[in-house]
Structures are given as C-alpha cells and as structure tokens.
Motif scaffolding. Structure first.
Motif, PDB file in Angstrom:
ATOM      1  N   SER A 193       5.221 -12.028   6.622  1.00 39.71           N
ATOM      2  CA  SER A 193       5.557 -11.105   5.527  1.00 39.71           C
ATOM      3  C   SER A 193       4.854  -9.761   5.708  1.00 39.71           C
ATOM      4  CB  SER A 193       5.171 -11.726   4.188  1.00 39.71           C
ATOM      5  OG  SER A 193       3.763 -11.874   4.075  1.00 39.71           O
ATOM      6  N   THR A 234       6.680  -7.836   8.439  1.00 44.03           N
ATOM      7  CA  THR A 234       7.888  -7.217   7.891  1.00 44.03           C
ATOM      8  C   THR A 234       7.549  -5.971   7.095  1.00 44.03           C
ATOM      9  OG1 THR A 234       8.874  -9.423   7.754  1.00 44.03           O
ATOM     10  CG2 THR A 234       9.958  -7.667   6.540  1.00 44.03           C
ATOM     11  N   LEU A 275       9.174  -4.944  14.919  1.00 50.76           N
ATOM     12  CA  LEU A 275       9.086  -6.145  14.085  1.00 50.76           C
ATOM     13  C   LEU A 275       9.233  -7.414  14.920  1.00 50.76           C
ATOM     14  CD1 LEU A 275       8.977  -7.571  11.358  1.00 50.76           C
ATOM     15  CD2 LEU A 275      11.436  -7.172  11.121  1.00 50.76           C
ATOM     16  N   LEU A 300      14.671 -12.744  12.624  1.00 53.75           N
ATOM     17  CA  LEU A 300      13.887 -11.536  12.902  1.00 53.75           C
ATOM     18  C   LEU A 300      13.846 -11.202  14.386  1.00 53.75           C
ATOM     19  CD1 LEU A 300      10.885 -12.240  10.498  1.00 53.75           C
ATOM     20  CD2 LEU A 300      12.904 -10.823  10.073  1.00 53.75           C
TER      21      LEU A 300
END
Length: 778
Positions: free
Chosen positions: A524, A527, A536, A633
């Motif tokens: 988190s 991100t 990322l 991701l």
C-alpha cells in the motif's frame, strides 16, 4: 337582363304570363357574376307554373299533398305518387302551357347562339389586341434590360471609384495616425528629456527636481515617468555600448546618461521604499483601498515583485515563532512520549485545515488589493509549502540509519515508514485544497513531491530493511516463547521432551498470515509513493521478494526441525537394537526403551505431517495473495509477472526439498516400526499346527493386528496432511515398501497346511487394510 317588350323588368327573364309573349331579351352582361344556367331554366319554367297550379287546385281537392308539393331548385315540381295516379284519369293535358315553354326555350336558344357569336367575335378582337400589346411589352422589356445593364456598369464603376477613394482615405488616415503617434512620441520624448536633464546632474544630487517627483499626491505619475526615464536612458546607453563611440561627444553623452541612470535608480529605490512603508501602514489599518493604490503603483517597479514578496513575508504565520511552535505541538504532541501515526494523522489534518483557511482568508485580501492576484497567490502558497510545511516535516520525519536502525521497542523502521506515509498522504490533500483555493501558475503538486524526494529516493531500501527487521523480531519472539514453554514443562524424559519441544516449534499459518499482512501494508505504501507503473512494479517486486524469502526460510526451518525429530527418533531406535545373547532383564529394559522410541517415532511422524500440511496451507496463502494483490500491479511492465512467478517457484523449492526428504524419513520410520512390531510380536509357531491336537486358530496373528493398527494411525495423519499428487506418490511408495517388507518377513518362516490358513488370514487382513486406504485415497 334588359327589360322585355311589355316593359316589365325581370331578374333573368320577362314575367309576362301570356303565351304569345316574345322570347326573352338576354344581354351578355346578364351572364356575368354568379350566373347559373340551372337557375335560369328553373325560373323560365316557374314563370308558367303558377297559373297551371291555380287551374288544377279545384280538380285535386282530395289530394291535399299535391298542393303542398315542393318545387325543386331547377323549377320542376316534386309530385307525390298518389297525386300522379289520380292525375292519370284527367282528360285535359298535364302541362297545358308546354307549347309556350317550348316556344320560349327555342327563342332563348336562338338568342344564346347569337350571344355566343358575339362573344367569339369579341374574344378574337381581344386576342389580336393582346398580341399587339405583348409585342409592345417585349420591346419595352428589351429596352429596360439594356438600361439596367448600363446602370449596373455605372454602379460597378462607381463602386470601384469609391473603393479607390476609400483606400486612399485609409492610407491618408494611417499616415495621419502615424504622424499623430510620432508627434505624441516626440512630445513625450521632449518632456522626458526635460525630466532626464534634471536627473543628469551631480551623482546623488536630487534637490533640484521638479515638484512632480516630491509631491505625494502625484506619486503614481512620478513612478510612471521615472520608469520611462530609466527605460529610455538604459536603452540609449545600450546603443552607445554596441557602437564604439568615435567622437568625444558620444562618450560625454554616455557618461552623462550613466549619471542620470544612477540618480534615477536612487530615486526609484527611495520612491519604492516610501510606497512600501505606506503599504505597510495601510495593511496594519486594513485600509484595502490605500493598499490597492500602493500595490498598483508598485507594480511598475519590477512588475510589483517587491510588493508581492514583501506582503507575503510579513504574514504572521511566517514570522511568528509561537505559531511554528504551536504547529509542532499540534502534530507531535508531548515530546516526551513517542508519537503514533494515528495521532500524527489527526494533528496534520487539523493543522492543514487551519493553513487552508488562513490561505483562503489571505486570498480574499489579495484579490482586493493586488492587480495580479495570481502571482501573489503563487508566492504565498510556495512560501507555505517551503517554509511552514517543510519546517514541520523536518521535525516529524527523521530518516533513520540502515546500518544502525532504531530498536523495535522504539518503533523500529516501521514507525518511520508509517509516519512518512501519513505525512505524504496528508500533504497531498493539502496541495489539492490549496489548488482549489488558488495558487496561480504554481505547480503545487510538483512542489509537494519535491518535499519528499530525499525520503522517496531511499524508500524501498527502508521498506526492505523494515520487513527484515520485523521478521527477525518475530523469530526472536517465537524462540523466546518456545524457550519459556520448554522451561515450564520441567524435567521429563528425553524422547518425550524432544517431542514436546518439537510441537512448540511447529509451523504456524497465523505467523505466515502475519508476514502477508506486513507485505500488504508495504505494498500500500508502494502504491502511494509510486506514481509511474514501471516504478510501482519494480517496488512491488522488491517487496514481494522479501515476503517470499521470509516464508521460504520460515517453512523450510520448520520442516527441518520436524525432520530433526524424525532423525532423533531413528537414533533412539538404533540405540536399543540388541543382539540375541542378552539376559532377560536387559532384553526387557531394551524392549521398554524400544517402545518409548517407537512412540517418539510415531509422534515425530505426526508432527512432520502437520508441518507438511501447514507448509502447503502457507504456500496456498502466498499464491492467493499473489493472484489477488500482486499480479495486477506487475502486469503493466513486460516480464515482471513471469519473473515473480519464477522467483516464487525458486523460493519454495527449498521447502519442497525439505518436505521430500522428510516424507522419505517418514516412510523409513513406518517401515522400521513395522519391522520392529513383526520381529517382536511374530512367533515361529504362528504359522505351524499345534502339537497337542488343538484346532488351528483362524484369527489374524497378534503381529498382524498391531501392524494394521499402527498403519491405520499413521496413515490417518498422512491422509489429513497430504493432497493430490503428493498423497499419491507417498502412498504408492509406502505400499511398495510394505509389500516388499512383508514378503521378506514371511520368508523367515516355514509353513504347514494348517499354519498356512493363518498366514492366509494375515494376508487377507493386510489386503483389506490396503484396499481401505487406497479407497480413501481415491
């Protein structure tokens, strides 16, 4: 219609009732208007019908309906049917005046033919006249068209002339406007030269200036003229510098202008300071009109930059030390206690709301005072972020050392990362709020990012170090709990103690879930701090690799500890293997120790199966976490997903190797116990006929019963722990080893017919057991 011969005027015909009367006299004009032939002939018939009706009234007294018959619109009667029948019996004709009507109709037709001929003649004359008039009209139209064409040519020539005259007038107007502008510029230049000559005196001598430059009521005009003079003088000096002066006069003029520029600069500085002082005084009294006037005049000096910066710099939030200290107390609280991320988040929310409200209030004043409010808002917001926010962040975010990280008792690296995430998130919200209030052309988002560059550059290293620190602390905590549990058990037997210690060190799915929770929190933050997909993906991959290393090391060490208990149990079994020439007392003690070693082996088997089951559950958790949170991701970057899958397989390979070796040790443990049971319980007489003539026993042997019971217990643990191909491979290998071991065991005995029946019973019992666990596997 004209009058008849009797001199009586009728609407359409003469009303003479006499039969011998002459035909109607019709005229062409009678056919004009709403003339109708139906009405004409109807009236001709009705002229004679009244007299006929009077004559027939008496003869038709019994037929009242006949007298009331209707007369049609065209002059005929509508006679009822019964009246018609009664009229057939009359001797006189029905219409005695028919001859008169026929004569009248014939005369009328003759007259109508004559009228038609007259009309045809008139039409012929009219056609001839129309042709003549049409010819004249066409001739007139041709002449008009020629006249119109000539008129258009005249208009075109007139338009061309007007255009030419207009262009000439425009050129004259442009020349006049240019001349007027040149005249105006010349007039202004002359005026400026006069003022410039006043400044072209001795350096620093400003006593002989015009009243314009000392009158406070004409400050705006003086400032405008002073700026024009500076521009004029500096431009002339520039031209003089470009071209090398060839005569002494130019050099003298240049030196004179330099003096004027120096005096002008001194005057402008003095005027600007005077206006700033007036602006400050008006600001303290909140006189917006005076402030606006001063700001408008000061905008002529370097576009008002000094006034803007001076206004922003004098705001209380930038010069009041107490406000800055209050910011620190609001966010960090008591300096004695360790601040928590939740308290810091609340403090930052309150502080940033206060800052936004203050900037909003200042924006109202700036909009009313400055001619370029957007420029002032840019300076104000930039100063807020670079001074007030940065001062607070420097106190809040102290970057820890990776070589000597802070202790876990003090929050460790995780506290710094949580503080960084909270500060970054709240400061971004502040930037959005300031953008909504107004910040001109300032890139407030980019400026906010720059405040955290020093922290973001090394962020991923701190995140990885934090995960390693958390793992190390967790392992120390587990070891301490195991040590405390071992000490609390007291003094017990060695094998039993080893089993208990091993149970305390089992793999825990809860611990693996905690590893995943740490990783989720780290992801988190990745991100939050990584705006670009490539960055990322790189950060997520690095953080996920830490999780793979932690889980791999944890479950591998857990499997190895479980294998150690299997190894220790095997050592105990070998220690109590005795030869045949021993006393009964020693053999009994050895048998008791062997039973204890067997119990330890079975406990170790169960412990390892539990470890394998928890290992599989842990791997499933990691795979599910990867599929749900990590893979999406990594997809934007080519190859990142596949590389992480390969790393995951590589990380779990060490655990798979430990599990594979341990399962083989489990099979060896089972086979060793089966052989021990068979050796200890199987007697030589089990498969022979009894000598005393007693009937043979058809029950399974005691050795067979104990082996089956043991296998049932251990295989139940295997069924629970293993799944899929792992279960199939393990049971296949174990079945093959059992089959081979039983054959080798039975080869040691001799059989007779009655003893063979008991062997058959043992084989049946083993077979039923094998089929039962195979069906369970299916």
């Amino acid at each position: 219609m004209k009058e008849s011969r009797d001199g009586i005027k009728s609407d359409k015909f003469s009303k003479s009732p006499s039969v011998n009367s002459g035909p109607l006299e019709l005229d062409i004009d009678d056919f004009k208007g709403d003339f109708s032939f139906d009405a004409l002939f109807g009236n001709l018939v009705n002229e004679l019908l009244p007299s006929y009706q009077e004559e027939e009234t008496d003869s038709l007294e019994g037929h009242s309906n006949f007298g009331g018959s209707d007369v049609l619109a065209n002059g005929n009667f509508r006679i009822p049917s019964d009246a018609g029948k009664s009229a057939q019996g009359l001797s006189s004709p029905l219409f005695p005046e028919v001859d008169a009507l026929l004569s009248l109709f014939k005369g009328s037709c003759t007259k109508l033919i004559d009228l038609r001929k007259q009309i045809d003649g008139r039409l012929y004359d009219l056609k001839k006249e129309v042709v003549v008039q049409d010819s004249k009209h066409r001739k007139t139209l041709n002449e008009l068209e020629k006249g119109v064409d000539g008129l258009f040519d005249s208009f075109a020539r007139l338009d061309s002339r007007i255009s030419s005259v207009g262009q000439t007038a425009a050129k004259i107007g442009d020349h006049l406007q240019s001349a007027d502008a040149q005249r105006e510029n010349a007039s202004q230049t002359i005026e400026l030269i006069k003022y410039l000559m006043e400044f072209n005196s001795s350096p620093g001598d400003l006593m002989e200036l015009s009243p314009l430059f000392s009158d406070d009521s004409r400050v705006a005009e003086a400032a405008s003229i002073a700026q024009k003079l500076r521009s004029f003088a500096e431009e002339d000096i520039g031209r003089q510098g470009i071209a090398v002066p060839s005569v002494m006069g130019n050099a003298t003029a240049s030196r004179g202008l330099e003096v004027a520029v120096a005096n002008l600069q001194e005057y402008c500085n003095e005027l600007e300071n005077r206006l700033l002082a007036r602006f400050d005084a008006a600001s303290q009294r909140r006189e917006l009109s005076t402030m606006s006037e001063c700001a408008k005049i000061l905008s002529q000096f370097n576009r008002g930059t000094s006034a803007m910066q001076h206004y922003v710099a004098t705001r209380p939030m930038f010069i009041d030390i107490e406000i800055m200290n209050a910011d620190t107390r609001l966010v960090l609280g008591d300096q004695v206690s360790q601040p928590s991320p939740s308290n810091v988040a609340r403090g930052l929310s309150s502080l940033y709301k206060e800052i936004t409200d203050t900037v909003r209030k200042e924006a109202a004043t700036i909009m009313a005072v400055f001619p370029s409010p957007n420029d002032v808002m840019s300076i104000l917001v930039q100063r807020v972020l670079e001074q007030r926010v940065t001062t607070l962040l420097d106190k809040l975010l102290l970057k820890p050392s990776l070589v000597n990280p802070p202790l876990m008792e003090e929050g460790g690296l995780l506290l710094y990362l949580r503080m960084l995430a909270v500060a970054y998130e709240k400061t971004e919200e502040l930037a959005r709020d300031l953008r909504a209030v107004g910040c001109g052309d300032l890139d407030v988002e980019g400026l906010t990012e720059s405040l955290f560059l020093a922290h973001k550059d090394e962020y991923i290293e701190h995140e990885q170090a934090s995960l390693r620190q958390l793992y190390k602390a967790k392992m120390e905590e587990l070891r301490a709990e195991n040590q405390q549990s071992s000490e609390s058990t007291g003094t017990i037997g060695r094998s039993k103690g080893a089993t208990i210690a091993s149970s305390h060190q089992q793999i825990s799915v809860t611990v693996v879930t905690e590893f995943v929770r740490w990783n989720e929190e780290a992801i988190s933050r990745c991100t939050l701090f990584s705006s670009q997909p490539a960055a990322l993906a790189a950060n997520v991959k690095a953080v996920f690799t830490c999780l793979l290393d932690q889980v791999s090391q944890y479950i591998t060490e857990g499997l190895e500890r479980a294998r150690d208990s299997l190894t220790e149990a095997a050592t105990l079994r070998e220690r109590f293997v005795l030869g045949t020439s021993v006393s009964r007392r020693v053999a009994a003690a050895a048998a008791s120790a062997a039973e204890a070693a067997a119990a330890a082996g079975e406990s170790s088997f169960r412990s390892f199966m539990v470890a394998v089951q928890r290992c599989a559950s842990s791997v499933a958790i990691i795979q599910q976490y990867f599929a749900n949170s990590i893979s999406r991701l990594l997809l934007p970057v080519d190859g990142a997903h596949a590389a992480s899958c390969e790393e995951m397989a590589t990380a779990m390979s060490s655990a798979e190797g430990a599990a594979y070796k341990g399962l083989h040790q489990c099979i060896e443990t089972v086979m060793a116990e089966v052989e021990r049971l068979l050796s200890a319980e199987q007697k030589a007489t089990d498969y022979r006929s009894p000598d005393d003539g007693i009937a043979p026993d058809h029950r399974p042997t005691n050795a067979c019963t104990r082996v089956v019971a043991y296998l049932s217990r251990v295989l139940e643990a295997a069924f629970t722990a293993l799944e899929g191909l792992n279960k199939q491979a393990f049971l296949t290998e174990l079945g093959n080893r059992l089959h081979k071991g039983l054959l080798n065991h039975w080869q040691k005995f001799t059989f007779n017919p009655s003893g063979g029946l008991r062997l058959k019973r043992d084989i049946t019992e083993y077979g039923e057991f094998v089929r039962s666990f195979q069906c369970s596997f299916c």
